[in-house]
Scaffold this motif. Structure first.
Motif, mmCIF file in Angstrom:
data_model
loop_
_atom_site.group_PDB
_atom_site.id
_atom_site.type_symbol
_atom_site.label_atom_id
_atom_site.label_comp_id
_atom_site.label_asym_id
_atom_site.label_seq_id
_atom_site.Cartn_x
_atom_site.Cartn_y
_atom_site.Cartn_z
ATOM 1 N N GLY A 1 0.821 -1.217 0.000
ATOM 2 C CA GLY A 1 0.000 0.000 0.000
ATOM 3 C C GLY A 1 0.853 1.264 0.000
ATOM 4 O O GLY A 1 0.496 2.288 -0.575
ATOM 5 N N THR A 2 2.012 1.190 0.649
ATOM 6 C CA THR A 2 2.901 2.361 0.732
ATOM 7 C C THR A 2 3.706 2.553 -0.553
ATOM 8 O O THR A 2 4.407 3.550 -0.697
ATOM 9 N N GLY A 3 3.666 1.565 -1.433
ATOM 10 C CA GLY A 3 4.493 1.631 -2.643
ATOM 11 C C GLY A 3 5.782 0.836 -2.483
ATOM 12 O O GLY A 3 6.482 0.584 -3.467
ATOM 13 N N ALA A 4 6.092 0.422 -1.238
ATOM 14 C CA ALA A 4 7.313 -0.373 -1.024
ATOM 15 C C ALA A 4 7.165 -1.730 -1.726
ATOM 16 O O ALA A 4 6.053 -2.183 -1.995
ATOM 17 N N ILE A 5 8.301 -2.339 -2.001
ATOM 18 C CA ILE A 5 8.300 -3.614 -2.739
ATOM 19 C C ILE A 5 8.420 -4.777 -1.766
ATOM 20 O O ILE A 5 9.376 -4.837 -0.983
ATOM 21 N N SER A 6 7.456 -5.698 -1.830
ATOM 22 C CA SER A 6 7.486 -6.839 -0.923
ATOM 23 C C SER A 6 8.645 -7.765 -1.298
ATOM 24 O O SER A 6 8.881 -8.025 -2.470
ATOM 25 N N ARG A 7 9.333 -8.279 -0.276
ATOM 26 C CA ARG A 7 10.395 -9.268 -0.535
ATOM 27 C C ARG A 7 9.848 -10.681 -0.429
ATOM 28 O O ARG A 7 10.557 -11.643 -0.688
ATOM 29 N N ARG A 8 8.570 -10.819 -0.019
ATOM 30 C CA ARG A 8 8.085 -12.170 0.292
ATOM 31 C C ARG A 8 6.808 -12.560 -0.438
ATOM 32 O O ARG A 8 6.467 -13.732 -0.493
ATOM 33 N N ILE A 9 6.083 -11.567 -0.974
ATOM 34 C CA ILE A 9 4.816 -11.924 -1.636
ATOM 35 C C ILE A 9 4.875 -11.512 -3.103
ATOM 36 O O ILE A 9 5.223 -10.361 -3.421
ATOM 37 N N PHE A 10 4.499 -12.443 -3.967
ATOM 38 C CA PHE A 10 4.599 -12.249 -5.406
ATOM 39 C C PHE A 10 3.246 -12.571 -6.040
ATOM 40 O O PHE A 10 2.365 -13.126 -5.395
ATOM 41 N N ALA A 11 3.104 -12.205 -7.301
ATOM 42 C CA ALA A 11 1.858 -12.540 -8.008
ATOM 43 C C ALA A 11 2.213 -13.014 -9.403
ATOM 44 O O ALA A 11 3.269 -12.676 -9.948
ATOM 45 N N VAL A 12 1.310 -13.801 -9.988
ATOM 46 C CA VAL A 12 1.572 -14.362 -11.317
ATOM 47 C C VAL A 12 0.248 -14.475 -12.080
ATOM 48 O O VAL A 12 -0.816 -14.567 -11.466
ATOM 49 N N GLY A 13 0.320 -14.414 -13.397
ATOM 50 C CA GLY A 13 -0.878 -14.593 -14.225
ATOM 51 C C GLY A 13 -1.584 -13.279 -14.518
ATOM 52 O O GLY A 13 -0.995 -12.192 -14.422
ATOM 53 N N PRO A 14 -2.886 -13.365 -14.862
ATOM 54 C CA PRO A 14 -3.624 -12.170 -15.285
ATOM 55 C C PRO A 14 -3.623 -11.039 -14.263
ATOM 56 O O PRO A 14 -3.779 -9.884 -14.644
ATOM 57 N N VAL A 15 -3.425 -11.342 -12.983
ATOM 58 C CA VAL A 15 -3.421 -10.272 -11.971
ATOM 59 C C VAL A 15 -2.248 -9.314 -12.159
ATOM 60 O O VAL A 15 -2.225 -8.234 -11.591
ATOM 61 N N THR A 16 -1.259 -9.723 -12.974
ATOM 62 C CA THR A 16 -0.072 -8.876 -13.170
ATOM 63 C C THR A 16 -0.140 -8.089 -14.477
ATOM 64 O O THR A 16 0.859 -7.541 -14.931
ATOM 65 N N LYS A 17 -1.311 -8.050 -15.061
ATOM 66 C CA LYS A 17 -1.487 -7.440 -16.377
ATOM 67 C C LYS A 17 -0.989 -5.995 -16.455
ATOM 68 O O LYS A 17 -0.486 -5.539 -17.479
ATOM 69 N N ALA A 18 -1.131 -5.283 -15.340
ATOM 70 C CA ALA A 18 -0.751 -3.862 -15.374
ATOM 71 C C ALA A 18 0.718 -3.688 -15.720
ATOM 72 O O ALA A 18 1.092 -2.760 -16.428
ATOM 73 N N ALA A 19 1.563 -4.602 -15.226
ATOM 74 C CA ALA A 19 3.000 -4.455 -15.472
ATOM 75 C C ALA A 19 3.394 -4.976 -16.841
ATOM 76 O O ALA A 19 4.386 -4.532 -17.412
ATOM 77 N N PHE A 20 2.615 -5.933 -17.374
ATOM 78 C CA PHE A 20 3.069 -6.611 -18.599
ATOM 79 C C PHE A 20 2.092 -6.472 -19.765
ATOM 80 O O PHE A 20 2.412 -6.812 -20.875
ATOM 81 N N TRP A 21 0.886 -6.059 -19.504
ATOM 82 C CA TRP A 21 -0.242 -5.994 -20.441
ATOM 83 C C TRP A 21 -0.569 -7.370 -21.016
ATOM 84 O O TRP A 21 -1.602 -7.938 -20.726
ATOM 85 N N GLU A 22 0.326 -7.948 -21.809
ATOM 86 C CA GLU A 22 0.019 -9.224 -22.457
ATOM 87 C C GLU A 22 0.295 -10.347 -21.467
ATOM 88 O O GLU A 22 1.378 -10.940 -21.470
ATOM 89 N N MET A 23 -0.653 -10.588 -20.559
ATOM 90 C CA MET A 23 -0.460 -11.664 -19.588
ATOM 91 C C MET A 23 -1.793 -12.384 -19.412
ATOM 92 O O MET A 23 -2.314 -12.546 -18.311
ATOM 93 N N THR A 24 -2.353 -12.790 -20.558
ATOM 94 C CA THR A 24 -3.666 -13.408 -20.554
ATOM 95 C C THR A 24 -3.585 -14.864 -20.987
ATOM 96 O O THR A 24 -4.185 -15.742 -20.386
ATOM 97 N N ALA A 25 -2.839 -15.114 -22.054
ATOM 98 C CA ALA A 25 -2.875 -16.442 -22.664
ATOM 99 C C ALA A 25 -1.691 -17.291 -22.203
ATOM 100 O O ALA A 25 -0.691 -16.788 -21.693
ATOM 101 N N VAL A 26 -1.844 -18.592 -22.416
ATOM 102 C CA VAL A 26 -0.843 -19.569 -21.977
ATOM 103 C C VAL A 26 0.575 -19.244 -22.461
ATOM 104 O O VAL A 26 1.526 -19.288 -21.665
ATOM 105 N N PRO A 27 0.787 -18.900 -23.742
ATOM 106 C CA PRO A 27 2.168 -18.654 -24.175
ATOM 107 C C PRO A 27 2.868 -17.547 -23.379
ATOM 108 O O PRO A 27 4.083 -17.578 -23.237
ATOM 109 N N ASP A 28 2.110 -16.583 -22.868
ATOM 110 C CA ASP A 28 2.742 -15.522 -22.073
ATOM 111 C C ASP A 28 2.901 -15.953 -20.620
ATOM 112 O O ASP A 28 3.954 -15.754 -20.014
ATOM 113 N N ILE A 29 1.853 -16.551 -20.077
ATOM 114 C CA ILE A 29 1.899 -16.905 -18.651
ATOM 115 C C ILE A 29 2.961 -17.979 -18.388
ATOM 116 O O ILE A 29 3.642 -17.959 -17.369
#
Ligand SMILES: Cc1cc2nc3c(=O)[nH]c(=O)nc-3n(C[C@H](O)[C@H](O)[C@H](O)COP(=O)(O)OP(=O)(O)OC[C@H]3O[C@@H](n4cnc5c(N)ncnc54)[C@H](O)[C@@H]3O)c2cc1C
Length: 478
Positions: free
Chosen positions: A414-442
């Protein structure tokens, strides 16, 4: 022992687990947690309908970037009666349920492998919170003991579409409204002759229309979106013309560049599809290099156009949609929904057709929201999401496409700091990568994330030993 917990066992979570099992040092424990009883399917591949086809050809659906024909090879091992009439060739579009079966096969094989480096534990449960106040992290489930882990990965996938904003939202509490097109009750109890409204005209609407046709629906099916754009059909085409040695990162220049390529392709007897497809390996780079105002401009004005050209319908599905339109059963409308009025068990849908000042009405018996996944985390009701945001463990991205993550998939707090322990993968990360919908990208993202996490596990300074936990181990879930 080091524990990595993965929340969600759809395609993304399952694949991260498979890679971690090979890459983490011995003694690492991977805990894969899924709220549903079946692991490895997720929303996309849980469908049992053999007419819900993959929209990517089988030759490009391998779970592994390095072994591009893995899915195809597996398909070829299936007896003919399990193929639902689809030829196992590289350019065929297999039923999605078969891709789910493939993922479960991979998971089963991995669990049976003698002496894998790391150990996999499957836990059935709904993660409702992640406590990061102490070390290790504590994952709270809806039932059973909490799970302690040094690292956690959110692989929670897509959420149901947000309702269209209207002045009086009380209609959304009506039993005539179905908020989730993937819910079991979305199509049940419907008079086959009744008119239905599908909100949205993208691939989710296409799936819903196919489901209605398959259950013998005979009444009119209206599909309404702002622009009324339908996904285009897949056609295997010629290679793109070699006229764009680079992609501009300024939006206006990029659009001009793509239009020029499409025009050249058309002049030489080619097609626009290879022009779009040729950009795929570069889409993430272009997105990341684009300014935030340009990204916002793209979302506001061009996104619907991009989506229908980029995410296309397989031929057999496109044929059914076209036939339903020709016989005037499926009626596509472009317009803006203004409200709903329920009278005598029927719904008046009041909308303003695109480019017209006056409103029009559709009389239907049910409204099913097929508007595509909900991505604005401020509006997602899921308890885990609400708690993560409330506690400042995560924050939505600036463009409301998902969670705010870094290039290595670490959550921004929430503060903008970067977590060292929690990560995310798949469509939830679309904002950073845009093309993160289909199998070849994920699949590539899962592999890279697993490498990154394995490297963290090998750095003792960043990881300490967890307290012992006894999660309920499922051996019959796959
Ligand atoms: C209908 C549809 C069709 C698609 N078709 C194709 C296609 O043909 N080809 C292609 O390349 N891509 C396709 N995609 C895109 C892509 O393959 C999927 O989006 C991808 O499977 C995403 O996987 P995921 O694991 O991130 O999410 P999901 O598959 O949604 O899985 C997330 C999992 O997390 C679980 N979960 C969520 N929250 C919790 C919690 N708090 N606790 C425990 N478990 C939780 C859910 O139950 C779910 O099983 C399709 C997507 C959809 C929606």
């Amino acid at each position: 022992m080091t524990t990595i917990a993965i929340v969600g066992a759809g395609f993304s979570g399952t694949l991260v687990a498979l890679h971690l099992l090979r890459q983490c040092p011995p003694g690492t424990r991977i805990v894969l947690i899924e709220r549903n009883h079946q692991f490895g399917l997720g929303q996309a591949y849980a469908t049992g309908n053999p007419n819900h086809l993959l929209n990517v050809p089988a030759g490009r659906m391998s779970a592994f970037h390095q072994r591009p024909d893995d899915f195809l090879r597996w398909l070829k091992t299936l007896p003919k009666n399990e193929l639902d009439g689809v030829a196992p060739t590289a350019d065929s579009f297999a039923p999605r349920r078969l891709f789910g079966a493939y993922m479960r096969h991979l998971l089963r094989m991995e669990m049976q492998r003698p002496a894998p480096l790391a150990r996999l534990v499957l836990v059935q449960g709904d993660v409702v919170g992640i406590d990061r106040g102490m070390h290790p992290l504590t994952l709270h489930l809806d039932h059973g003991p909490p799970i302690r882990a040094e690292l956690a990965v959110l692989a929670v996938g897509n959420f149901p579409p947000a309702p269209v904003p209207i002045a009086d939202p009380s209609f959304y509490d009506s039993p005539l409204y179905r908020p989730d097109p993937w819910a079991r009750d979305a199509f049940t109890g419907l008079d086959p002759a009744a008119p239905v409204l599908l909100v949205g005209t993208g691939l989710t609407m296409v799936d819903a229309a196919v489901s209605l046709l398959d259950q013998g629906h005979l009444g009119p099916i209206y599909a309404l979106s702002r622009r009324g754009l339908l996904p285009r059909r897949h056609v295997s085409g010629t290679p793109p013309p070699d006229t764009a040695p680079s992609y501009p990162t300024d939006l206006t220049a990029l659009v001009r560049c793509l239009r020029r390529e499409v025009a050249v392709a058309a002049e030489t007897g080619g097609d626009w599809r290879p022009v779009i497809d040729a950009m795929r390996p570069f889409t993430q780079d272009v997105w990341q290099a684009m300014s935030l105002p340009d990204r916002a401009r793209f979302l506001r004005h061009l996104r619907p156009w991009w989506e229908v050209h980029r995410h296309r319908m397989p031929g057999p599905v496109a044929d059914r949609i076209e036939q339903a339109r020709e016989r005037r059963q499926l009626r596509i409308r472009a317009g803006h929904i203004r409200g709903f009025r329920v009278e005598d068990g029927m719904i008046d849908v009041i909308y303003r057709p695109r480019g017209v000042e006056l409103t029009a009405t559709l009389l239907v018996a049910r409204v099913i929201n097929c508007a595509g996944p909900g991505a604005d985390y401020d509006r997602i009701a899921d308890p885990l999401v609400r708690r993560l945001l409330h506690e400042g463990t995560a924050r939505p991205d600036a463009l409301r496409l998902g969670l705010d993550v870094t290039g290595t998939c670490a959550l921004r707090l929430g503060t903008g700091a970067i977590s060292r322990r929690i990560f995310a993968v798949g469509p939830v990360t679309k904002a950073a990568f845009w093309e993160m919908t289909a199998v070849p990208d994920i699949r590539r993202q899962c592999e890279l994330l697993a490498q990154h996490l394995a490297a963290l596990v090998r750095t003792p300074a960043s990881i300490t030993a967890p307290a012992a936990t006894r999660p309920s181990v499922l051996t019959d879930a796959i």
